[in-house]
Design an enzyme around this catalytic site. Structure first.
Site, PDB file in Angstrom:
ATOM      1  N   HIS A 123       0.737  -1.114   0.033  1.00 44.14           N
ATOM      2  CA  HIS A 123       0.156   0.170   0.078  1.00 44.14           C
ATOM      3  C   HIS A 123       0.991   1.275   0.119  1.00 44.14           C
ATOM      4  O   HIS A 123       0.596   2.237  -0.711  1.00 44.14           O
ATOM      5  CB  HIS A 123      -1.021   0.150   1.116  1.00 44.14           C
ATOM      6  N   GLU A 175       2.083   1.852  -3.291  1.00 43.20           N
ATOM      7  CA  GLU A 175       1.189   2.291  -4.138  1.00 43.20           C
ATOM      8  C   GLU A 175       1.106   3.956  -4.048  1.00 43.20           C
ATOM      9  O   GLU A 175       1.045   4.714  -5.034  1.00 43.20           O
ATOM     10  CB  GLU A 175      -0.138   1.735  -3.740  1.00 43.20           C
ATOM     11  N   HIS A 176       1.155   4.722  -3.014  1.00 44.64           N
ATOM     12  CA  HIS A 176       1.081   5.918  -2.554  1.00 44.64           C
ATOM     13  C   HIS A 176       2.409   6.622  -3.125  1.00 44.64           C
ATOM     14  O   HIS A 176       2.249   7.465  -3.903  1.00 44.64           O
ATOM     15  CB  HIS A 176       1.142   6.343  -1.262  1.00 44.64           C
ATOM     16  N   GLU A 213      -4.245   8.029   7.594  1.00 39.88           N
ATOM     17  CA  GLU A 213      -5.086   7.033   6.868  1.00 39.88           C
ATOM     18  C   GLU A 213      -5.515   5.923   7.641  1.00 39.88           C
ATOM     19  O   GLU A 213      -6.556   5.182   7.964  1.00 39.88           O
ATOM     20  CB  GLU A 213      -4.451   6.539   5.131  1.00 39.88           C
TER      21      GLU A 213
END
Lengths: 425, 427
Positions: free
Chosen positions: B67, B70-71, B142
């Site tokens: 993840h 991905e950012h 997040e």
């Protein structure tokens, strides 16, 4: 050809909107009931659609009704409530397969629309009122629905912000109604309210799909015999006044992330010419990932995962939302205020403006790829009594100038800063 | 380019595998303004133990790294790719699941230019120490946002209960502590191992010309020097059939309790048509048991044990699978007991053919409805493909499933020792 092939006609007591398109594999039906949001009716109205979808004369229970929907290749039926400006909108939706994509090709439209009409027009009755066992169940569910707003901290903060911004106005009410009023509702007084709705609400019916060769109008007139309205509604939303003092509200709960919600008033609504400029302003301020809020609060300062603004089209509000660490409250509020000041001072370049217009254009065109989105867009025209074609809308966005944006920005006024934070150790 | 027509659905799919192994699919949608494209790698949060490209030994990487990657892929040395897309009139995004990472855009203009941006940015990583540190603050928020989300906590809690070892039990975004360990170097290791074109799929759906897209991707890929890559070695510890924990209760700042129950798939490992049959069978069974037309739903609703938030779902991937069902509720313990008992009763009795027929129709109708959505088509097609299944086989398989198939799948899936409960209760 228009981007939205929208054909409007009056059908007894309702307005029929036919949208012919071959884009979809299903047909979508949306019925909107519009009436003023008031403290006296808000809770009954929040309960009514749920009671209606729980049983009809021919399908007297939710189970019977759902069984029938499944037989129609899983037609979906849903109800919903919304606040649009000063109005409390009750929505009924149905979506069913277009038989040309099925191996069996018995027409579904008439049957599905018939069932939809059953739900709205022919509820299960006992002694001239609703069935009280249904009403009691739905009262219990409504209480739980109202309570669970508290459990979703973003929704809760939004609700609290609105309450704080409009303490003495109907707009401050939540669409789910007032919990303390639920006990006072029964099968009789709710049925009376239902009859009033049928006789007085402004009703719009949208049918989106591959409809050619079908005489929809006759079918609708037959299925929905609403009495003709005595006069066309001229009622529109009163814009939120700009005469406000800035205030700060803080609340504590046992949570890990602070929810910062800031409410602004703009004095501009959907029917105004300045609406286009407001949309561009909002896009540059906090509507996209290239906006000032996202770039400064998230990308530059790493304060948040989300930092965005959205506008309410009818009351003329702008709401900023961000999830932050408790200790960063002052810093984040300052940065957000600075971004508004920057917009007011015209501290933006032509590129930002062009980029924003392109993105809004994109958003509008994408919205109408979805049947529900298309209906949403068209319904703004009903609520504001200003019908705007998508073509006009796109042109309007395109024509917005730097001066227009500065002018709108100058009008935007902070009303309430709401912060939901963790409990002090 | 291969042309695959679906006559009943009136759709045509185009497919080409590029020389470097990249699979490209195009589904033209006439009348749509929007074009939606996803570029997906078969790499998600569960792939945390593997042999790196050109490495000789297996490594374990920090939780949440897929993840995080991905950012970070959006940030380049000189710019932010979000901005490139928005200047070209597209909105871009990405998401990481247990088994996939997808990068996407949607636009109503400059399709080819945006497609080039998508393919190029995903294939040109730039990670720096400074930008990795900066991202830790954003992802930290997040993570906290999800920590406060009671629905997410209940859902994740039930999955966590099920698994002893399988990394599906680890939160996709990781924790604030685990992401603190992520470095520029570990990101490059993951990237080089999992982002080879032969491990990826590009899907474009919208008002587009398939020929033009294929020609463009072909020349774009030919201009990049990819060496053939051997199959990726991923490691998963042996997972017992039974669940790890039978029950978890999470006190949170809520007014209404939530109760989710789950059944862990005891013997995953299916792929292809076998998986598709199993997945659809369990989902049909769930509809029969708990759909709004079922006696169970009616009883639970009438007794006030569930409300409209009640939902259920079954999903299975190569190495894990589970069904989850539940609702907001006033009596979380009673609801858990009742759901368990209803499942037991259902699995003891034969399936009623006429009910099955009705639910089959319902499923076919919802599949048609889903095909209105470009997002559904691209994302689900990719997920199916990565499990060697074909999205467009859903209707044929639904049509051929028998009551016996469903009964067998039910007996296999819903077992006593695969059952677990997670509740969120007011503090």
């Amino acid at each position: 050809m228009a981007i939205i092939p929208h054909e409007k006609s009056s059908c007894g007591g309702l307005t029929l909107h036919k949208i012919q398109t071959e884009k979809y594999k299903t047909t979508t039906v949306v019925m909107q009931f519009k009436s003023r949001l008031t403290e006296d009716t808000v809770t009954k109205r929040a309960l009514l659609p749920y009671v209606l979808q729980s049983g009809t004369e021919n399908y007297p229970s939710s189970k019977a009704l759902r069984t029938e929907l499944e037989k129609l290749y899983g037609a979906t039926l849903g109800v919903d409530l919304a606040k649009k400006g000063d109005f409390h909108i009750m929505t009924f939706r149905m979506d069913f397969a277009n038989e040309k994509f099925l191996s069996e090709d018995k027409p579904l439209l008439e049957k599905a629309l018939g069932l939809f009409a059953e739900v709205v027009m022919n509820p299960k009755k006992v002694d001239g009122a609703f069935d009280s066992s249904i009403v009691d169940k739905e009262k219990r569910t409504l209480k739980q629905r109202i309570q669970s707003i508290y459990d979703d901290k973003m929704r809760y903060s939004n609700m609290r912000l609105t309450e704080e911004m409009f303490p003495n106005e109907a707009f401050g009410l939540h669409v789910y109604g007032v919990k303390d009023q639920i006990d006072g509702i029964d099968a009789n007084n709710l049925f009376e309210y239902y009859e009033k709705v049928c006789n007085e609400d402004e009703v719009d019916l949208y049918i989106v799909g591959d409809l050619d060769e079908i005489s929809i109008k006759d079918l609708v007139t037959d299925l929905f015999p609403f009495k003709e309205r005595t006069q066309a509604s001229t009622d529109i939303t009163e814009k939120a006044s700009l005469e406000v003092e800035e205030k700060e509200v803080k609340e504590e709960q046992e949570i890990k992330q602070g929810k910062l919600h800031m409410g602004f008033r703009s004095g501009i609504s959907y029917a105004d010419d300045a609406y286009y400029a407001l949309q561009v302003f909002n896009g540059m301020f906090g509507g996209f990932s290239h906006s000032k809020l996202f770039r400064n609060v998230r990308e530059k300062e790493s304060l948040a995962y989300y930092a965005a603004s959205r506008y309410e089209s009818h009351k003329g509000l702008i709401i900023v939302m961000s999830g932050i660490e408790f200790k960063n409250y002052n810093k984040t509020v300052d940065i957000i205020k600075e971004q508004l000041t920057a917009m007011q001072n015209g501290d933006f370049n032509d590129g930002e403006m062009k980029q924003t217009k392109t993105m809004i254009r994109n958003q509008l065109l994408e919205t109408v790829d979805d049947a529900k989105g298309m209906v949403e867009l068209l319904y703004h025209g009903v609520v504001s009594q200003k019908l705007r074609s998508l073509e006009d809308w796109l042109d309007g966005i395109d024509a917005v100038t730097e001066e227009d944006i500065k002018k709108v920005a100058a009008q935007v006024k902070l009303d309430t800063v709401y912060f939901l934070k963790g409990e002090e150790a | 380019m291969r042309t695959i027509p679906f006559n009943q659905l009136q759709e045509t799919l185009y497919h080409q595998t590029m020389d470097n192994g990249l699979d490209v699919y195009v589904l033209p949608k006439k009348g749509f303004n929007k074009t939606y494209a996803t570029f997906t790698t078969k790499y998600g949060s569960v792939d945390n133990h593997f042999v790196p490209l050109n490495g000789s030994e297996d490594v374990k990487v920090p939780d949440g790294i897929a993840h995080f990657l991905e950012h970070k892929l959006f940030e380049k040395e000189d710019r932010d790719v979000f901005q490139d897309f928005s200047k070209q009139g597209a909105s871009s995004n990405a998401f990481t699941s247990f088994t996939r990472t997808a990068y996407l855009f949607s636009t109503t203009q400059n399709v080819m230019q945006n497609l080039e941006t998508l393919v190029d940015f995903v294939q040109a990583p730039y990670f720096s120490d400074k930008s990795v540190e900066k991202e830790k603050g954003i992802i930290g928020q997040e993570i906290e946002m999800y920590n406060d989300n009671s629905d997410w906590r209940a859902y994740f809690g039930v999955i966590e209960n099920m698994f002893h070892k399988h990394p599906v039990k680890i939160d996709i975004a990781g924790t604030i502590d685990s992401i603190a360990k992520i470095t520029k170097e570990s990101l490059y290791t993951c990237y080089e191992t999992f982002y080879h074109p032969s491990n990826m799929l590009l899907f474009v759906v919208g008002n587009v010309d398939p020929e033009e897209i294929m020609t463009f991707v072909e020349s774009n890929q030919a201009s990049k020097s990819y060496k053939d890559q051997p199959p990726i070695e991923r490691f998963f510890d042996n997972e017992p059939e039974s669940v790890a924990e039978k029950k978890k209760v999470l006190p949170m700042s809520v007014q209404v309790a939530k109760c989710l129950v789950g059944f862990k798939e005891p013997n995953p490992g299916r792929q292809g048509r076998e998986l598709l049959k199993h997945e659809l069978s369990i989902n049909l069974a769930l509809d029969l048991m708990f759909g709004q037309s079922s006696e169970n739903y009616e009883a639970l609703y009438n007794e006030g044990l569930i409300d409209q938030s009640f939902s259920y779902d079954f999903t299975e991937e190569e190495k894990f699978g589970f069904s989850v069902m539940g609702s907001n509720t006033s009596s979380p313990d009673e609801l858990a007991d009742r759901l368990y008992k209803m499942v037991q009763d259902f699995s003891k009795n034969p399936i009623d053919e006429s009910q099955l027929e009705r639910i089959r129709k319902k499923k076919i109708g919802s599949f048609l409805r889903a095909l209105n959505s470009p997002e559904f088509i691209a994302n689900q097609f990719t997920r199916y493909r990565f499990n060697d299944m074909d999205l467009f086989e859903v209707v044929p398989v639904l049509e051929e499933l028998t009551a016996k198939d469903v009964e067998a799948a039910v007996k296999n899936h819903f077992r006593e020792d695969s059952f677990t409960v997670c509740q969120v209760v007011p503090k």
